[in-house]
Design a protein around this motif. Sequence first.
Motif, PDB file in Angstrom:
ATOM      1  N   TRP A  33       0.837  -1.210   0.000  1.00  0.00           N
ATOM      2  CA  TRP A  33       0.000   0.000   0.000  1.00  0.00           C
ATOM      3  C   TRP A  33       0.870   1.258   0.000  1.00  0.00           C
ATOM      4  O   TRP A  33       0.533   2.282   0.570  1.00  0.00           O
ATOM      5  CB  TRP A  33      -1.012  -0.016   1.143  1.00  0.00           C
ATOM      6  N   TRP A  34       1.998   1.159  -0.692  1.00  0.00           N
ATOM      7  CA  TRP A  34       2.917   2.296  -0.757  1.00  0.00           C
ATOM      8  C   TRP A  34       2.591   3.163  -1.966  1.00  0.00           C
ATOM      9  O   TRP A  34       3.183   3.006  -3.042  1.00  0.00           O
ATOM     10  CB  TRP A  34       4.354   1.766  -0.823  1.00  0.00           C
ATOM     11  N   GLU A  39       6.365   7.065  -0.518  1.00  0.00           N
ATOM     12  CA  GLU A  39       6.220   5.596  -0.507  1.00  0.00           C
ATOM     13  C   GLU A  39       6.461   5.017  -1.895  1.00  0.00           C
ATOM     14  O   GLU A  39       7.153   4.006  -2.058  1.00  0.00           O
ATOM     15  CB  GLU A  39       4.805   5.208  -0.058  1.00  0.00           C
ATOM     16  N   GLY A  65      -3.801   4.246   3.480  1.00  0.00           N
ATOM     17  CA  GLY A  65      -2.802   4.250   4.541  1.00  0.00           C
ATOM     18  C   GLY A  65      -3.146   3.229   5.617  1.00  0.00           C
ATOM     19  O   GLY A  65      -4.318   2.938   5.866  1.00  0.00           O
ATOM     20  N   GLY A  66      -2.089   2.667   6.222  1.00  0.00           N
ATOM     21  CA  GLY A  66      -2.316   1.695   7.286  1.00  0.00           C
ATOM     22  C   GLY A  66      -2.606   0.295   6.752  1.00  0.00           C
ATOM     23  O   GLY A  66      -2.471  -0.684   7.479  1.00  0.00           O
ATOM     24  N   GLN A  88       2.739  -7.246   1.566  1.00  0.00           N
ATOM     25  CA  GLN A  88       3.148  -6.488   2.752  1.00  0.00           C
ATOM     26  C   GLN A  88       2.228  -6.904   3.905  1.00  0.00           C
ATOM     27  O   GLN A  88       1.067  -6.514   3.963  1.00  0.00           O
ATOM     28  CB  GLN A  88       2.992  -4.996   2.438  1.00  0.00           C
ATOM     29  N   LYS A  90       2.332  -7.682   8.289  1.00  0.00           N
ATOM     30  CA  LYS A  90       3.202  -7.331   9.411  1.00  0.00           C
ATOM     31  C   LYS A  90       2.800  -8.005  10.720  1.00  0.00           C
ATOM     32  O   LYS A  90       1.674  -8.454  10.879  1.00  0.00           O
ATOM     33  CB  LYS A  90       3.134  -5.819   9.631  1.00  0.00           C
ATOM     34  N   HIS A 141      10.103   1.563  11.175  1.00  0.00           N
ATOM     35  CA  HIS A 141       9.465   2.871  11.292  1.00  0.00           C
ATOM     36  C   HIS A 141       9.239   3.169  12.770  1.00  0.00           C
ATOM     37  O   HIS A 141       8.907   2.262  13.549  1.00  0.00           O
ATOM     38  CB  HIS A 141       8.085   2.862  10.626  1.00  0.00           C
ATOM     39  N   TRP A 248      -3.436  10.706   4.959  1.00  0.00           N
ATOM     40  CA  TRP A 248      -2.357  11.147   5.860  1.00  0.00           C
ATOM     41  C   TRP A 248      -1.341  12.047   5.172  1.00  0.00           C
ATOM     42  O   TRP A 248      -0.825  12.993   5.765  1.00  0.00           O
ATOM     43  CB  TRP A 248      -1.644   9.934   6.474  1.00  0.00           C
ATOM     44  N   TRP A 268       6.962   7.575   8.010  1.00  0.00           N
ATOM     45  CA  TRP A 268       6.679   7.583   6.575  1.00  0.00           C
ATOM     46  C   TRP A 268       6.320   9.022   6.165  1.00  0.00           C
ATOM     47  O   TRP A 268       6.506   9.399   5.016  1.00  0.00           O
ATOM     48  CB  TRP A 268       5.568   6.599   6.189  1.00  0.00           C
ATOM     49  N   ASN A 299       7.295  -0.028  14.241  1.00  0.00           N
ATOM     50  CA  ASN A 299       6.419  -0.538  13.191  1.00  0.00           C
ATOM     51  C   ASN A 299       7.322  -1.038  12.081  1.00  0.00           C
ATOM     52  O   ASN A 299       7.994  -0.247  11.433  1.00  0.00           O
ATOM     53  CB  ASN A 299       5.511   0.599  12.699  1.00  0.00           C
ATOM     54  N   ASP A 301       7.885  -2.906   8.603  1.00  0.00           N
ATOM     55  CA  ASP A 301       7.270  -3.417   7.375  1.00  0.00           C
ATOM     56  C   ASP A 301       7.965  -4.705   6.980  1.00  0.00           C
ATOM     57  O   ASP A 301       9.189  -4.834   7.121  1.00  0.00           O
ATOM     58  CB  ASP A 301       7.441  -2.405   6.234  1.00  0.00           C
ATOM     59  N   LYS A 337      11.844   6.285   2.131  1.00  0.00           N
ATOM     60  CA  LYS A 337      10.647   5.903   2.894  1.00  0.00           C
ATOM     61  C   LYS A 337      10.517   6.645   4.221  1.00  0.00           C
ATOM     62  O   LYS A 337       9.441   6.741   4.794  1.00  0.00           O
ATOM     63  CB  LYS A 337      10.702   4.377   3.133  1.00  0.00           C
ATOM     64  N   HIS A 377      -0.477  -0.016  14.046  1.00  0.00           N
ATOM     65  CA  HIS A 377       0.168  -0.511  12.823  1.00  0.00           C
ATOM     66  C   HIS A 377       0.453  -1.995  12.898  1.00  0.00           C
ATOM     67  O   HIS A 377       1.484  -2.488  12.423  1.00  0.00           O
ATOM     68  CB  HIS A 377       1.387   0.356  12.482  1.00  0.00           C
TER      69      HIS A 377
HETATM   70  C1  BGC Z   1       3.092   1.117   7.007  1.00  0.00           C
HETATM   71  C2  BGC Z   1       3.950   2.115   6.287  1.00  0.00           C
HETATM   72  C3  BGC Z   1       3.071   3.039   5.468  1.00  0.00           C
HETATM   73  C4  BGC Z   1       2.000   3.653   6.363  1.00  0.00           C
HETATM   74  C5  BGC Z   1       1.063   4.599   5.638  1.00  0.00           C
HETATM   75  C6  BGC Z   1       2.007   1.817   7.805  1.00  0.00           C
HETATM   76  O1  BGC Z   1       1.174   0.880   8.423  1.00  0.00           O
HETATM   77  O2  BGC Z   1       3.876   0.370   7.906  1.00  0.00           O
HETATM   78  O3  BGC Z   1       4.872   1.459   5.452  1.00  0.00           O
HETATM   79  O4  BGC Z   1       3.875   4.019   4.877  1.00  0.00           O
HETATM   80  O5  BGC Z   1       1.223   2.633   6.946  1.00  0.00           O
HETATM   81  O6  BGC Z   1       0.426   3.975   4.607  1.00  0.00           O
END
Ligand code: BGC
Length: 418
Positions: A33-34, A39, A65-66, A88, A90, A141, A248, A268, A299, A301, A337, A377
């Motif tokens: 989701w970058w 990103e 985001g998120g 992605q 986590k 992060h 965001w 980020w 956080n 990734d 990033k 996150h």
């Molecule tokens: C991710 C980041 C991303 C951010 C905003 C976070 O949960 O770990 O890589 O940039 O969300 O989308």
Amino acid sequence: MKFKMRALCAGALGCLLFGSVAAHATNIEVLHWWTSGGEAKAAAQLKSIMESKGYTWKDFAVAGGGGENAMTVLKTRVVSGDPPAAAQIKGPSIQEWGAEGVLADLSPVANVEKWDRMLPEVVADVMKYDGHYVAVPVNVHRVNWMWINPAVFKAAGADVPRTWDEFPEAAKKIRAAGYIPLAHGGQPWQDFTVFESVVLGVGGADFYRQAMVKLDQKALHSDTMRHAFEVFGSLRADIDPDAPNRDWNQATAMVINGKAAMQLMGDWAKGEFTQAGKMPGKDYECVAAPGSQNAFTFNIDSLVMFQQNDANVTKGQHALASAVLSPAFQKVFNLAKGSIPVRTDMDLSDFDACARKSARDFQAAAKAGTLVPSIAHQMAVPAATAGAMQDVVTQFFNAPGASVDNVLDRLAQAARIQ
Ligand code: BGC
């Protein structure tokens, strides 16, 4: 890769055989989701490394985001028996996917490259299912940051708040000078991101761990949590009326452009400042969220690989995993990033002051026992629990006048959902 053979017959030279590369490079599909400016620039680094290794990058970007949207789309793909090569994913969710029996074993790469020696143990543990690596970590992060526009503070004659007690005074001056104190996007995950920083700043790392990681009912019902909700609720007055649904990175742009003074967001956000050509210490400042100077909400990734039927794709997954942990990638990706490398042996001299501070604070927090996982996150608790708690937090934030007694009960109930 397939070669097409053609015969060229030219008089006395006889027939020469020559090959041309057909466009059959193996596709490696990666869900992420970058999608913001910073990103996307970071993700492009991975794409170009994979292409240089002879693979075709199939971009499976799901904006949001998120990552909530991305996770919904991923589930549909896996259930229909067509998972991407990598996604992605986590924290504790890696274990949940592992239990489904759909993840690929990355041990062949991890053993050869000695990942166990390269990664902090706390990170390595999260990447393994049943003792085998099933995910490769990309970065670290920090979430408990506050991004500051110093020119706005100066114009307002305000001091950067170091505690939540100091926050209202600064916000009042900023508002009186015609600026928005807090840039915010009214999306559930952003509300939850701000909330976790308030809990950390009000209660400290031990309290945060009890309430947001161990989900201790006493902590969730405590006066400290009550105070955290009061502080959190008071921030409604510091954001602008257009916040609902704002992404965001648009909120970050308000700090960059000098419309707003502060944003509470993970680093980020720094990717956006970098992308806009801004320099820390000059155009913007990175400070710990109020009251959380000695703590660090992490956080990480990571990319999880799914089992595939095609041996070429499996090879590509190994190439991808290896690329992610290469020093060259760790540097270019994290510079764009806003995060720091996950490898502990990297030279950070080309990184900016915020990244170097992040690395120092990570080590210090690890030593002091104040390194805590981000709940917003997906680092701290199972996804279902975090989701239920996030719903309570966001409903509270969006209902001015909502009762704090009531929300304590509801949060504690949500924490029981597994
Ligand atoms: C991710 C980041 C991303 C951010 C905003 C976070 O949960 O770990 O890589 O940039 O969300 O989308």
